[in-house]
Every structure is written in structure tokens, then in C-alpha cells.
Design a protein around this motif. Sequence first.
Motif, PDB file in Angstrom:
ATOM      1  N   SER A   1       3.492  -0.756 -10.021  1.00 34.11           N
ATOM      2  CA  SER A   1       4.289   0.238  -9.291  1.00 34.11           C
ATOM      3  C   SER A   1       4.548  -0.245  -7.864  1.00 34.11           C
ATOM      4  O   SER A   1       3.746  -0.987  -7.296  1.00 34.11           O
ATOM      5  N   ASP A   2       5.669   0.201  -7.307  1.00 33.24           N
ATOM      6  CA  ASP A   2       5.945  -0.086  -5.892  1.00 33.24           C
ATOM      7  C   ASP A   2       5.772   1.184  -5.062  1.00 33.24           C
ATOM      8  O   ASP A   2       6.164   1.242  -3.896  1.00 33.24           O
ATOM      9  N   GLY A   3       5.195   2.208  -5.685  1.00 38.24           N
ATOM     10  CA  GLY A   3       4.964   3.476  -4.995  1.00 38.24           C
ATOM     11  C   GLY A   3       5.827   4.597  -5.549  1.00 38.24           C
ATOM     12  O   GLY A   3       5.346   5.706  -5.805  1.00 38.24           O
ATOM     13  N   THR A   4       7.105   4.311  -5.779  1.00 39.51           N
ATOM     14  CA  THR A   4       8.015   5.336  -6.302  1.00 39.51           C
ATOM     15  C   THR A   4       8.578   4.962  -7.670  1.00 39.51           C
ATOM     16  O   THR A   4       9.121   5.814  -8.364  1.00 39.51           O
TER      17      THR A   4
ATOM     18  N   ASP B   1      -1.031  -5.927  -4.535  1.00 37.62           N
ATOM     19  CA  ASP B   1      -1.657  -5.474  -3.298  1.00 37.62           C
ATOM     20  C   ASP B   1      -2.924  -4.685  -3.600  1.00 37.62           C
ATOM     21  O   ASP B   1      -3.982  -4.940  -3.030  1.00 37.62           O
TER      22      ASP B   1
ATOM     23  N   THR C   1      -0.405  -1.955  -7.673  1.00 34.69           N
ATOM     24  CA  THR C   1       0.646  -1.710  -6.693  1.00 34.69           C
ATOM     25  C   THR C   1       0.988  -3.030  -6.027  1.00 34.69           C
ATOM     26  O   THR C   1       0.093  -3.785  -5.627  1.00 34.69           O
TER      27      THR C   1
ATOM     28  N   LYS D   1       2.775  -5.596  -3.141  1.00 36.41           N
ATOM     29  CA  LYS D   1       2.841  -5.600  -1.684  1.00 36.41           C
ATOM     30  C   LYS D   1       4.176  -5.009  -1.216  1.00 36.41           C
ATOM     31  O   LYS D   1       5.212  -5.227  -1.851  1.00 36.41           O
ATOM     32  N   PRO D   2       4.160  -4.246  -0.129  1.00 36.64           N
ATOM     33  CA  PRO D   2       5.388  -3.610   0.385  1.00 36.64           C
ATOM     34  C   PRO D   2       6.503  -4.622   0.645  1.00 36.64           C
ATOM     35  O   PRO D   2       6.267  -5.694   1.194  1.00 36.64           O
ATOM     36  N   GLY D   3       7.714  -4.274   0.221  1.00 35.86           N
ATOM     37  CA  GLY D   3       8.862  -5.126   0.451  1.00 35.86           C
ATOM     38  C   GLY D   3       8.966  -6.314  -0.481  1.00 35.86           C
ATOM     39  O   GLY D   3       9.911  -7.100  -0.381  1.00 35.86           O
ATOM     40  N   GLN D   4       7.999  -6.453  -1.420  1.00 34.59           N
ATOM     41  CA  GLN D   4       8.039  -7.582  -2.352  1.00 34.59           C
ATOM     42  C   GLN D   4       8.233  -7.063  -3.773  1.00 34.59           C
ATOM     43  O   GLN D   4       7.305  -7.039  -4.576  1.00 34.59           O
ATOM     44  N   THR D   5       9.452  -6.630  -4.051  1.00 36.87           N
ATOM     45  CA  THR D   5       9.728  -6.028  -5.360  1.00 36.87           C
ATOM     46  C   THR D   5      10.800  -6.771  -6.147  1.00 36.87           C
ATOM     47  O   THR D   5      11.175  -6.345  -7.233  1.00 36.87           O
TER      48      THR D   5
ATOM     49  N   TRP E   1      12.689  -2.024 -12.997  1.00 35.28           N
ATOM     50  CA  TRP E   1      12.038  -0.910 -12.319  1.00 35.28           C
ATOM     51  C   TRP E   1      12.646   0.406 -12.813  1.00 35.28           C
ATOM     52  O   TRP E   1      13.853   0.506 -12.982  1.00 35.28           O
TER      53      TRP E   1
END
Length: 327
Positions: A182-185, A230, A254, A256-260, A274
Amino acid sequence: MNPSGTEQIFSQYSTCLYRPGSLMRSLPWPIKAAYSGDEIVELLWSTILKLERLLGKFGQDSQILEDSVLIGCSEQQEAWFALDLGLNSSSSINASLQKAEMETALQGSFIKLTKALFELNVKDASLLSTAQALLRWHDTHQFCSRSGQPTKKNVSGSKRVCPSNNIIYYPQVAPVVITLVSDGTRCLLVRQSSFPKGMYSALAGFCDIGESLEETVRREIAEEVGLEVDRLHYSASQHWPFPNSTLMIACHATVKPGQTELQVNLKELEAAAWFSRDEVATVLRRNNLSNQQQSGAVPFWLPPKLAIAHQLIKEWVEKPTCSPLPA
């Protein structure tokens, strides 16, 4: 063992449920089910004596019943065993058994074990999973790797022993991590070419020797979609009999932020994408995915409820956060 137990009868890992009411003679336990290949057929309550007569009708010695393996026990302390009939096996002494005639005699029809697992309740599916895995293991471990001599099964089927050197062999499972990224959302769902049309699932891969669970998760995600983990959270585990008895270890990860941005390894995956929480929740709510998928009413569908992948995805939709794995 309780003489009013039951046993499962297999044949080449297809299954045919057979539930005797009481033991008549020959063995200290009764039979619950029968297998053939990777199929199953539901049977009526009967007795060991009736099963012996059935085997005799097809020219089989009741000695085959001693090849059965213990797969569990009921709340009433009723022992459950499984037996492989060896239908469709050219190397088996039971190869002369004809599946069609056996189906008639058992008043049922063999179906694929993969299908049966998703049509039964959790308890019965777990029993079938254990039975298939144990019987497959015994079939492929009949000789000692050190001496080359035939090994012998103990009464319950929990091990095999080489009489020439007393080496003991125990059934083993292969650990497999299955991870929902997941990337959070959004969550990442993938499909392999072997999946049914339209089905997406979580990433999965075998643990290599020397790897920890965490290392396997990070490696698999990096290899298959080019992402860096992350945070990692453990969810649950499930025994799975395919391809050869695996322990599915389910995790949430999860990135790392910005690495999707995905770098899909097309040697491993057919597709990866996604999906938003709403998209996944909508698919989870549908009751008849297969029919809707075939008609084009849904863009994708998810593994059945019994599969741990389904539970992992459902958990992500319902619980945004999970407890992290210990460092």
C-alpha cells in the motif's frame, strides 16, 4: 483412537468424502473421504466393512487401508483419516480402478480439489488441505535419500522411517510470503498468467534459504514491481496444499513516500496496478463475481473468501493500520 472416527479417501489427490458411522473390522479407525487426482466427491455415512467390500469389487486388497493418514480429530474425539485410492496413476497398484465405476459405486462425482476447497466450510477445507498435502508427501518420499531403501509409514502417517539406518523423515512445508503493498491510500494488486481471467491478488513468493521473513518480503517486492518497503506488518498465516504444501505468511507493506512508480517484472507477472480503497471495497461487496466478471460488469475480481489473499485485502479495506512486526 476412537473407532467411530472417519476417513477421507484420495486418488491422485482428487477427493471423495466418505464418512463411516462405526468401525467394523480390520483397522483401529474408520474412513472419512476418498481422493482421485486432484478431485473430490461427497459420500454417505457407511462402515469400514462396506469400504472393504467396495475395494474388493474393484479387485483391491483391503490392505490398502493401512496407507491412510491421520488428518485431525472431531470435538467428540473422533479420529479422521485420509486414503489415496490411486485412480489414474499408472505407477500405482490401484491403477485398475475405474473412476467412472467408482463414482457410481460411491454415488457421487469427483471434482477438482482446488474447486472443492472454495465450496466447503473452513474446517472441512482445512481437513482436505491437510489430507492432500500429507498424501502427496508420502507418495514422493517412499525411499530413503541416504540408503535408497524403501521407507515405512508409521500408523498415523506423521513420519516415515528407513529400516536400514533408522533415519526419520517428517513432512515439511515451504514458507511463502504473501504481501499486500500500500502507498497509504491505494493498494497494489497483481496477476500472473496462471490466474483465472480477470483475477488480481497480492504479491507472493517463496522464502529463500537463509532469509528472514522481512528480507523475503522486501526482496520479492523489489524483484517483481521495483518498489522499496518502508514499513512491514504481519497479518496471519494459512496452510495451502498447492503446489506442494506451503505455509502462506500474510503481511501488509507500505512503500516509501513518493516511490510508487511500478517497474513490473513481466517474467514473473502479467500485470500490476494500484487500486483505490473504494475500488477494492466495491469488488469485495459483490456477491457473484464470476458471473459479473464474465459479462464484463466488473473490471477485476479477487480471490475467494477462503484464500488468505482475500482476507488480507479485506483487512486493508476495513483496517487502515495494523501492528508492525517486531524489529
